[in-house]
Motif scaffolding. Structure first.
Motif, PDB file in Angstrom:
ATOM      1  N   VAL A   1     -19.175 -32.969  12.136  1.00 26.45           N
ATOM      2  CA  VAL A   1     -17.943 -33.692  11.832  1.00 26.45           C
ATOM      3  C   VAL A   1     -16.969 -33.533  12.991  1.00 26.45           C
ATOM      4  CG1 VAL A   1     -16.021 -33.909  10.213  1.00 26.45           C
ATOM      5  CG2 VAL A   1     -18.304 -33.264   9.375  1.00 26.45           C
ATOM      6  N   VAL A   2     -16.450 -34.666  13.485  1.00 26.54           N
ATOM      7  CA  VAL A   2     -15.509 -34.653  14.607  1.00 26.54           C
ATOM      8  C   VAL A   2     -14.239 -35.378  14.180  1.00 26.54           C
ATOM      9  CG1 VAL A   2     -15.147 -35.221  17.034  1.00 26.54           C
ATOM     10  CG2 VAL A   2     -17.486 -34.790  16.193  1.00 26.54           C
ATOM     11  N   HIS A   3     -13.119 -34.676  14.186  1.00 26.18           N
ATOM     12  CA  HIS A   3     -11.845 -35.303  13.831  1.00 26.18           C
ATOM     13  C   HIS A   3     -11.408 -36.203  14.984  1.00 26.18           C
ATOM     14  CE1 HIS A   3      -7.271 -34.868  12.930  1.00 26.18           C
ATOM     15  NE2 HIS A   3      -7.773 -35.904  12.280  1.00 26.18           N
ATOM     16  N   THR A   4     -11.306 -37.512  14.712  1.00 25.01           N
ATOM     17  CA  THR A   4     -10.935 -38.481  15.748  1.00 25.01           C
ATOM     18  C   THR A   4      -9.785 -39.351  15.256  1.00 25.01           C
ATOM     19  OG1 THR A   4     -12.783 -39.846  14.937  1.00 25.01           O
ATOM     20  CG2 THR A   4     -13.149 -38.571  16.959  1.00 25.01           C
ATOM     21  N   PRO A   5      -8.590 -38.793  15.143  1.00 22.06           N
ATOM     22  CA  PRO A   5      -7.448 -39.581  14.669  1.00 22.06           C
ATOM     23  C   PRO A   5      -7.110 -40.707  15.641  1.00 22.06           C
ATOM     24  CG  PRO A   5      -6.701 -37.503  15.606  1.00 22.06           C
ATOM     25  CD  PRO A   5      -8.208 -37.435  15.536  1.00 22.06           C
ATOM     26  N   GLY A   6      -6.485 -41.750  15.103  1.00 18.20           N
ATOM     27  CA  GLY A   6      -6.095 -42.883  15.924  1.00 18.20           C
ATOM     28  C   GLY A   6      -6.053 -44.162  15.105  1.00 18.20           C
ATOM     29  N   HIS A   7      -7.156 -44.459  14.427  1.00 15.58           N
ATOM     30  CA  HIS A   7      -7.168 -45.595  13.505  1.00 15.58           C
ATOM     31  C   HIS A   7      -6.421 -45.210  12.232  1.00 15.58           C
ATOM     32  CE1 HIS A   7      -8.487 -49.419  12.075  1.00 15.58           C
ATOM     33  NE2 HIS A   7      -9.362 -48.951  11.197  1.00 15.58           N
ATOM     34  N   THR A   8      -6.661 -43.989  11.778  1.00 17.10           N
ATOM     35  CA  THR A   8      -5.867 -43.331  10.741  1.00 17.10           C
ATOM     36  C   THR A   8      -5.663 -41.895  11.198  1.00 17.10           C
ATOM     37  OG1 THR A   8      -7.752 -42.516   9.452  1.00 17.10           O
ATOM     38  CG2 THR A   8      -6.952 -44.747   8.941  1.00 17.10           C
ATOM     39  N   HIS A   9      -4.795 -41.169  10.513  1.00 21.85           N
ATOM     40  CA  HIS A   9      -4.538 -39.779  10.910  1.00 21.85           C
ATOM     41  C   HIS A   9      -5.728 -38.875  10.617  1.00 21.85           C
ATOM     42  CE1 HIS A   9      -0.327 -40.449  11.878  1.00 21.85           C
ATOM     43  NE2 HIS A   9      -0.176 -41.108  10.742  1.00 21.85           N
ATOM     44  N   THR A  10      -6.485 -39.204   9.578  1.00 22.95           N
ATOM     45  CA  THR A  10      -7.560 -38.312   9.127  1.00 22.95           C
ATOM     46  C   THR A  10      -8.950 -38.851   9.477  1.00 22.95           C
ATOM     47  OG1 THR A  10      -7.471 -39.382   6.955  1.00 22.95           O
ATOM     48  CG2 THR A  10      -6.189 -37.361   7.246  1.00 22.95           C
ATOM     49  N   HIS A  11      -9.008 -39.770  10.417  1.00 22.80           N
ATOM     50  CA  HIS A  11     -10.270 -40.410  10.773  1.00 22.80           C
ATOM     51  C   HIS A  11     -11.288 -39.387  11.288  1.00 22.80           C
ATOM     52  CE1 HIS A  11     -13.180 -42.842  12.972  1.00 22.80           C
ATOM     53  NE2 HIS A  11     -12.740 -43.893  12.295  1.00 22.80           N
ATOM     54  N   LEU A  12     -12.535 -39.564  10.868  1.00 22.96           N
ATOM     55  CA  LEU A  12     -13.633 -38.712  11.314  1.00 22.96           C
ATOM     56  C   LEU A  12     -14.698 -39.541  12.016  1.00 22.96           C
ATOM     57  CD1 LEU A  12     -14.204 -36.568   8.072  1.00 22.96           C
ATOM     58  CD2 LEU A  12     -12.778 -35.972  10.053  1.00 22.96           C
ATOM     59  N   SER A  13     -15.360 -38.930  13.006  1.00 25.95           N
ATOM     60  CA  SER A  13     -16.611 -39.462  13.533  1.00 25.95           C
ATOM     61  C   SER A  13     -17.705 -38.473  13.173  1.00 25.95           C
ATOM     62  CB  SER A  13     -16.532 -39.648  15.054  1.00 25.95           C
ATOM     63  OG  SER A  13     -15.579 -40.632  15.396  1.00 25.95           O
ATOM     64  N   PHE A  14     -18.942 -38.943  13.196  1.00 24.45           N
ATOM     65  CA  PHE A  14     -20.063 -38.095  12.805  1.00 24.45           C
ATOM     66  C   PHE A  14     -21.112 -38.113  13.913  1.00 24.45           C
ATOM     67  CE2 PHE A  14     -18.201 -39.641   8.804  1.00 24.45           C
ATOM     68  CZ  PHE A  14     -17.895 -38.430   8.194  1.00 24.45           C
TER      69      PHE A  14
ATOM     70  N   GLY B   1       1.392 -48.901   9.406  1.00 27.49           N
ATOM     71  CA  GLY B   1       2.807 -49.237   9.486  1.00 27.49           C
ATOM     72  C   GLY B   1       3.438 -48.760  10.770  1.00 27.49           C
ATOM     73  N   PRO B   2       4.577 -49.335  11.141  1.00 27.20           N
ATOM     74  CA  PRO B   2       5.200 -49.042  12.437  1.00 27.20           C
ATOM     75  C   PRO B   2       5.625 -47.597  12.621  1.00 27.20           C
ATOM     76  CG  PRO B   2       6.659 -50.364  11.026  1.00 27.20           C
ATOM     77  CD  PRO B   2       5.323 -50.350  10.370  1.00 27.20           C
ATOM     78  N   ASP B   3       5.884 -46.876  11.533  1.00 27.75           N
ATOM     79  CA  ASP B   3       6.291 -45.476  11.669  1.00 27.75           C
ATOM     80  C   ASP B   3       5.165 -44.592  12.191  1.00 27.75           C
ATOM     81  OD1 ASP B   3       8.757 -46.180  10.706  1.00 27.75           O
ATOM     82  OD2 ASP B   3       8.398 -45.452   8.673  1.00 27.75           O
ATOM     83  N   HIS B   4       3.931 -45.076  12.096  1.00 22.96           N
ATOM     84  CA  HIS B   4       2.775 -44.282  12.506  1.00 22.96           C
ATOM     85  C   HIS B   4       2.148 -44.760  13.814  1.00 22.96           C
ATOM     86  CE1 HIS B   4       2.564 -42.316   8.512  1.00 22.96           C
ATOM     87  NE2 HIS B   4       2.959 -43.496   8.052  1.00 22.96           N
ATOM     88  N   THR B   5       2.487 -45.966  14.249  1.00 22.26           N
ATOM     89  CA  THR B   5       1.750 -46.592  15.344  1.00 22.26           C
ATOM     90  C   THR B   5       1.794 -45.794  16.631  1.00 22.26           C
ATOM     91  OG1 THR B   5       2.128 -48.781  14.399  1.00 22.26           O
ATOM     92  CG2 THR B   5       1.513 -48.689  16.721  1.00 22.26           C
ATOM     93  N   ASP B   6       2.975 -45.309  17.023  1.00 21.28           N
ATOM     94  CA  ASP B   6       3.085 -44.610  18.305  1.00 21.28           C
ATOM     95  C   ASP B   6       2.234 -43.349  18.327  1.00 21.28           C
ATOM     96  OD1 ASP B   6       4.517 -44.361  20.973  1.00 21.28           O
ATOM     97  OD2 ASP B   6       5.030 -42.442  20.055  1.00 21.28           O
ATOM     98  N   ALA B   7       2.320 -42.555  17.278  1.00 22.43           N
ATOM     99  CA  ALA B   7       1.518 -41.325  17.236  1.00 22.43           C
ATOM    100  C   ALA B   7       0.029 -41.644  17.231  1.00 22.43           C
ATOM    101  CB  ALA B   7       1.893 -40.497  16.009  1.00 22.43           C
ATOM    102  N   LEU B   8      -0.349 -42.683  16.484  1.00 22.20           N
ATOM    103  CA  LEU B   8      -1.771 -42.992  16.342  1.00 22.20           C
ATOM    104  C   LEU B   8      -2.371 -43.574  17.623  1.00 22.20           C
ATOM    105  CD1 LEU B   8      -1.923 -44.384  12.699  1.00 22.20           C
ATOM    106  CD2 LEU B   8      -2.916 -42.253  13.548  1.00 22.20           C
ATOM    107  N   VAL B   9      -1.620 -44.405  18.346  1.00 22.77           N
ATOM    108  CA  VAL B   9      -2.194 -44.999  19.549  1.00 22.77           C
ATOM    109  C   VAL B   9      -2.463 -43.927  20.601  1.00 22.77           C
ATOM    110  CG1 VAL B   9      -0.001 -45.613  20.677  1.00 22.77           C
ATOM    111  CG2 VAL B   9      -2.068 -46.947  21.147  1.00 22.77           C
ATOM    112  N   HIS B  10      -1.588 -42.950  20.710  1.00 24.14           N
ATOM    113  CA  HIS B  10      -1.837 -41.848  21.651  1.00 24.14           C
ATOM    114  C   HIS B  10      -3.006 -40.986  21.162  1.00 24.14           C
ATOM    115  CE1 HIS B  10       1.558 -42.397  24.431  1.00 24.14           C
ATOM    116  NE2 HIS B  10       2.223 -42.850  23.373  1.00 24.14           N
TER     117      HIS B  10
END
Length: 454
Positions: A107-120, A149-158
């Motif tokens: 399990v690899v935590h890969t946030p960006g699309h969502t905060h809790t996104h995982l890759s396998f 939503g816009p409140d999350h976009t900046d953190a998620l894109v980085h």
């Protein structure tokens, strides 16, 4: 031993589900709600599904993960930090899950699309072979960071840039990449024609791996467009634990019932091609052809809670549309099959003319002073990139919100290829507008027809 990975495409939504197996046991990544397709693939391969893996709480479809896991008795792996209302096998970054004797999933935590996104990341006999990246690293792109939503976009894109960098650093170049999005889904920042890729390929071509963080962020945010309105419904549905889809036939509606539904303000949707619809249809019905991006535009244009009746030439056509609808949590209320004459019960059929851009040019040339409106129903970014001089832009997904402001002059309606134009023409014709649908390629024909473009 190299595991077999079988993609299960959902073209209407632009996504892929995967079944990976070693010849005996299998795991499934990001199954759609109509998981009977997954069971068919597993049966054909002669394997037992022991694990179902969810990369994230999806925004573009209702998951079949929980229902599939319960149906086959598999473990359902979901990020431990996702606030869900159902029992699951919680996993976190760094966990390693054994699937059979020889496959291991890290399990690899890969946030960006969502905060809790995982890759396998999948290894076989200790050797890394594949990574299932969901909405993180896609073919030549990454998943969108703005769906929460816009409140999350900046953190998620980085975070998305850093997640892509992490996958590239931790996995060998020959590791195959298997994303869920990127095949037409609006969850992808851009689209790709690629059908396969590796970490090495992405290092050479993916902006998240070829550009520095600042350049990647600027480019990605600058290219984002609108996404379907129904996306707002998917997160809550998936967090709540959706049940299996009901694909039983809707009730049959006779001509009187169809007319009652239309008169009551319900939506009666004709699934036939746009040319056959224009030539003759049940008056008051609207056209979302099953031959195009049916579910994207049905779910985007119509209210999510709309009562929808489906009209198809065959039961198979209706069943196909119903399958696409349940993938986003919409269920048809009724159906009818046959021909428009069967549905109208002897009442006159509705029609409207269809032409091409040359026909529009001839109309302008021969009747320069006639009152008309050229209605461009493409998305704003398409319109801004170039349009017919004097055209009015009302995007297909905004037409219901602008019904009162659309003029009662003759409307010449176009999009990029004809599908969206027919949707809008049918909606406006049902409301008494005088419409002409342009069924033609804007890029290939508008300029050649002699129309003034700006």
């Amino acid at each position: 031993m190299t595991p077999t990975v079988i993609p299960i495409d959902t073209p209407g939504l632009g996504d892929r589900t995967y079944l990976a197996h070693d010849g005996s046991v299998a795991f499934v990544v990001d199954p759609q709600r109509d998981f009977d397709r997954v069971l068919a693939v597993a049966d054909e391969a002669g394997v037992t599904i022991t694990h179902v893996l969810e990369t994230h709480i999806h925004n573009d479809y209702v998951t079949g993960g929980l229902a599939l896991a319960e149906a086959v008795g598999a473990a359902y792996l979901v990020n431990a930090d996702d606030p869900v209302a159902f029992e699951r096998t919680p996993v976190r970054d760094g966990d390693v899950v054994a699937v059979g004797d020889r496959m291991r999933v890290r399990v690899v935590h890969t946030p960006g699309h969502t905060h809790t996104h995982l890759s396998f990341a999948l290894s076989a006999d200790g050797e890394p072979v594949a990574v299932f990246t969901g909405g993180s690293l896609l073919y030549g792109s990454t998943g969108r960071p703005d769906l929460l939503g816009p409140d999350h976009t900046d953190a998620l894109v980085h975070a998305q840039w850093h997640s892509a960098q992490r996958l590239a650093e931790e996995l060998p170049d020959e590791t195959e990449v298997f994303p869920t999005h990127g095949f037409g889904s609006f969850c992808s920042a851009t689209q790709s024609d690629a059908s396969s890729s590796t970490i090495g390929d992405e290092k050479r071509s993916n902006p998240a791996l070829t550009k520095d963080e600042a350049a990647y962020v600027e480019e990605l945010l600058g290219g984002l467009e609108e996404f379907p309105a129904y996306y707002g419904q998917m997160g809550p549905a998936n967090s709540g634990g959706p049940r299996a889809a009901d694909l039983s036939d809707p009730e049959l509606a006779d001509p009187a019932e169809l007319r009652r539904r239309i008169d009551a303000g319900e939506w009666v949707v004709d699934l036939r091609t746009r040319s056959t619809f224009a030539a003759g249809h049940l008056t008051g019905s609207v056209n979302f052809g099953i031959d195009g991006q049916f579910i994207t535009y049905l779910g985007w244009v119509l209210p999510y809670d709309a009562t929808i009746t489906l009209l198809g030439e065959t039961p198979e056509q209706v069943a196909e549309a119903q399958r696409e609808m349940v993938r986003i949590g919409m269920d048809p209320a009724a159906m009818a099959t046959g021909k428009p004459e069967d549905w109208a019960g002897g009442a006159p059929l509705g029609t409207f003319p269809v032409t091409d851009f040359a026909g529009l040019a001839d109309e302008i040339r021969h009747h320069p002073d006639a009152e008309r409106v050229i209605l461009d129903v493409r998305r704003p970014a398409e319109f801004d990139a170039g349009h017919i001089a004097g055209a009015v832009n009302v995007p297909v997904h905004a037409v219901l919100a602008h019904l009162e402001s659309i003029p009662r002059q003759k409307l010449w309606i176009h999009c990029a290829g004809g599908y969206r134009a027919s949707v809008v023409a049918s909606i406006l014709a049902a409301r008494g507008h005088d419409v002409v649908a342009i069924d033609d390629s804007y890029d290939e024909s508008a300029g050649h027809a002699g129309l003034a473009l700006v």
